[in-house]
Write a protein that holds these residues in place. Structure first.
Motif, PDB file in Angstrom:
ATOM      1  N   PRO A 169      -3.131   7.302  -4.060  1.00 51.20           N
ATOM      2  CA  PRO A 169      -2.894   6.054  -3.322  1.00 51.20           C
ATOM      3  C   PRO A 169      -2.869   4.849  -4.257  1.00 51.20           C
ATOM      4  N   SER A 170      -2.316   3.739  -3.780  1.00 54.69           N
ATOM      5  CA  SER A 170      -2.330   2.491  -4.546  1.00 54.69           C
ATOM      6  C   SER A 170      -2.233   1.317  -3.582  1.00 54.69           C
ATOM      7  N   VAL A 171      -2.806   0.170  -3.977  1.00 57.43           N
ATOM      8  CA  VAL A 171      -2.743  -1.054  -3.180  1.00 57.43           C
ATOM      9  C   VAL A 171      -2.614  -2.233  -4.134  1.00 57.43           C
ATOM     10  N   GLY A 172      -2.065  -3.341  -3.630  1.00 55.38           N
ATOM     11  CA  GLY A 172      -1.962  -4.532  -4.445  1.00 55.38           C
ATOM     12  C   GLY A 172      -1.645  -5.749  -3.610  1.00 55.38           C
ATOM     13  N   ILE A 173      -1.984  -6.916  -4.133  1.00 58.61           N
ATOM     14  CA  ILE A 173      -1.685  -8.165  -3.434  1.00 58.61           C
ATOM     15  C   ILE A 173      -1.164  -9.191  -4.433  1.00 58.61           C
ATOM     16  N   GLU A 174      -0.389 -10.135  -3.923  1.00 61.74           N
ATOM     17  CA  GLU A 174       0.012 -11.309  -4.684  1.00 61.74           C
ATOM     18  C   GLU A 174      -0.231 -12.526  -3.816  1.00 61.74           C
ATOM     19  N   ALA A 177       0.869  -1.182   0.000  1.00 66.15           N
ATOM     20  CA  ALA A 177       0.000   0.000   0.000  1.00 66.15           C
ATOM     21  C   ALA A 177       0.896   1.220   0.000  1.00 66.15           C
ATOM     22  N   GLY A 178       0.516   2.235  -0.755  1.00 69.71           N
ATOM     23  CA  GLY A 178       1.332   3.435  -0.834  1.00 69.71           C
ATOM     24  C   GLY A 178       0.489   4.651  -1.116  1.00 69.71           C
TER      25      GLY A 178
END
Length: 641
Positions: free
Chosen positions: A400-405, A384-385
């Protein structure tokens, strides 16, 4: 050729489709996705790498040509080497894609004049392409993604000598981090028979010569815990008749000079790396023609000149604390752009005042950002940023930004990303004489993607979906056309309320079996719409397919290998002739191939063939128009290794 490739791929693959977002296994670490060094397997954002080895094998001479095989990347060349190249990622145009050199903005970024069709690959180690919104870490202009051109700091010597069709020659030599490249081509290729307004047009493309000299130095040195990296380059390019065929000039000449200087200092601590980058770029674009001889084609009494300069500084810290990786920093940038129309009277709407012939503008960027990557387990990673940026008079943005792996086991992994992205108008859109609109607002976008990967014993595969939903998208709008022809039409950049781009990507690649490997990727941009006018966005093909077959012999001998590749680009949808970019090619395919011979212990000879199907793609609205694609061509190339 499509049936042939379908059979070839089927012959060397298992029934499982194959793909990989990182096609070259030996590149195990990248620096662009999360703005710090990391294993490519841990990059949550979709990341592709074009390596030095691929550049040499395939004879990629420009950055534009090196990106043609990547899924989601749109590359269209308007002629032979030296011609302009339009580029984009996932339906986003070049203004929405951030181009970097060693992590710093490339020359021309402020004015929107980065030309990947003339950016030489000489002295380039690799190209990292991150697809999807990158505004959190990189700021304005990274709506569609980032292209990071990373220079080669190795001290190995190398050389290239090449001769090909249309007088195409190249000589390159390098050692100890210094490389020089000289390219020249007369580009006097034949044209199909064509009649314009009752006049039979010439059947040879004249005054389309291209000459370029690139000098680049990259090096690094370590002083205790500090590593210093330096990048210096200058490129001088001369292009004849860059105008639109058939309205070509026999006297026109365009000259572009790009200068880059960058210094990077890394301080390596026990659990952190602090990086300071200082850089400067310059770009000068000059255009000359003889108005006395060619009043219709030229239209300007003196040289037109555009000049851009920029200085950039960024400071960041990357902290690695086991299962947590934190990166934060600040970016500062200041630049000036000057544009001179060459004294030509600018076509303006009836009754409107004549704009100034010369404009000068200053642009600035100040930003701070932070991003936290966390490994919750061996199979679940997330980030998250957020970024706060101010782009001078154009205002600010919070991104903002978010991500998952998530690793599901058995070689299956899922990556999901969401971000807001933004783009401040560039200097050309704001201030160019007779075209700029100082009332433009920044674009705001919501960017998302989801990609499912499979890695098996014989194949790799992936399937992805992406979406960009934009507000205040900047497009050129037709204001009015004045007699005597459409060449006197007036366009202005304007904000449109809403736009949407969505699509799918599929990829497949086999591991070598008996020296043979196959690869495939397809991009279906099923939506690329200006939702305000319900029209398709310009120059966005609905479907692009790349198919490749490669053979590398197991035993060392005179035959070093061969590769054949076909690229098929589909139709761009209905053409709106009220749009300024309707000069776009119809559907076409491009078949290329090379054969490699080892003629000496450290010398390879490549025989290369381009456009082997002899396609001559044209503007969709005429029998032949735009910048013509050259016919079938060949080249012989000697490389040291």
């Amino acid at each position: 050729m499509l049936p042939f490739f379908a059979a070839a791929v089927a012959a060397v693959t298992s029934p499982v489709p194959s793909a990989s977002p990182s096609p070259i296994p030996q590149i195990v670490r990248v620096v662009t996705s999360d703005r710090s060094a990391e294993a490519i397997s841990k990059a949550t954002r979709v990341t592709y790498v074009v390596t030095k080895q691929q550049i040499k094998e395939n004879g990629y001479r420009t950055i534009g040509s090196a990106l043609t095989k990547l899924p989601g990347v749109e590359i269209e060349s308007y002629g032979a080497i030296g011609s302009n190249v339009s580029f984009g990622i996932r339906g986003n145009n070049s203004a929405q894609v951030l181009v970097l050199v060693d992590g710093m903005p490339a020359p021309g970024g402020l004015a929107g004049s980065v030309n990947l069709g003339t950016f030489s690959t000489a002295g380039i180690d690799r190209i990292e392409v991150v697809e999807g919104g990158g505004s959190t870490l990189y700021g304005t202009g990274a709506v569609g993604g980032i292209i990071n051109i990373i220079t080669d700091r190795s001290t190995q010597s190398n050389g290239i000598a090449r001769y090909g069709s249309f007088g195409d020659t190249e000589f390159q030599a390098g050692a100890e981090g210094l490389i020089i490249d000289r390219t020249y081509a007369n580009n006097a290729f034949g044209l199909p028979s064509y009649t314009s307004f009752g006049t039979v047009m010439p059947t040879t493309r004249n005054n389309s010569n291209y000459g370029a000299t690139t000098l680049r130095y990259s090096g690094s040195k370590t002083f205790g815990s500090i590593t210093a990296e330096i990048n210096l380059s200058t490129a001088d390019e001369v292009i004849g008749s860059p105008g639109y065929y058939p309205y070509v000039s026999t006297t026109s000449l365009q000259n572009e000079v790009d200068n880059i200087a960058g210094l990077t200092l890394h301080h390596n601590g026990a659990q952190s790396t602090t990086t300071l980058q200082l850089g400067g770029t310059q770009q000068q674009l000059a255009y000359n023609c003889n108005e006395t001889q060619e009043p219709f084609e030229c239209g300007q009494p003196s040289q037109s000149l555009s000049f851009e300069s920029r200085v950039t500084a960024n400071l960041r810290n990357a902290v690695d604390a086991g299962n947590q990786h934190l990166v934060y920093g600040i970016d500062l940038s200041r630049g000036t752009v000057m544009a001179n129309s060459g004294g030509a009277p600018v076509v303006v709407p009836s009754g409107a005042p004549q704009p100034p012939a010369v404009t000068t503008a200053g642009l600035a960027q100040t930003a701070a950002y932070v991003q936290d990557n966390v490994d919750f387990s061996r199979s679940l990673h997330a980030y998250a940023g957020i970024r706060g940026e101010r782009d001078g008079a154009q205002g600010g943005a919070i991104s903002p930004s978010v991500g998952i792996e998530a690793d599901a086991g058995n070689g299956v992994a899922l990556k999901v990303n969401y971000a807001t992205a933004f783009r401040a108008p560039n200097a050309s859109e704001l201030y160019y004489p007779g075209y700029g609109n100082p009332n433009l607002q920044p674009e705001r976008s919501q960017v998302a993607d989801a990609t499912l990967h499979f890695t098996g014993g014989a194949v790799t595969a992936s399937a992805g979906w992406f979406s960009t939903r934009s507000n205040d998208l900047i497009v050129s709008t037709l204001i009015e056309c004045l007699p005597p022809s459409y060449l006197n039409c007036i366009y202005l950049p304007e904000n449109v309320a809403h736009a949407l781009q969505q699509g799918f990507t599929l990829e497949g690649a086999t591991r070598p079996h008996g020296g043979i490997s196959a690869s495939f990727n397809a991009t279906d941009l099923y939506t690329a719409e200006n939702l305000t006018s319900n029209t398709r966005l310009s120059n966005d093909p609905v479907m692009t397919v790349n198919l490749g077959l490669k053979f590398v012999p197991a035993r060392s001998g005179i035959f070093g290998g061969a590769e054949i590749w076909e690229r098929v680009v589909g139709q761009r949808g209905s053409v709106d002739y009220a749009q300024p970019l309707f000069f776009q090619p119809a559907a076409y395919s491009n078949l290329t191939a090379y054969v490699d011979f080892r003629v000496a212990p450290k010398i390879n000879l490549y025989l290369r063939g381009y456009n082997l199907g002899n396609e001559r793609y044209a503007d969709v609205g005429s029998p032949f128009g735009g910048y013509p694609m050259p016919g079938r061509s060949f080249a012989l190339e000697l490389q040291t290794r």
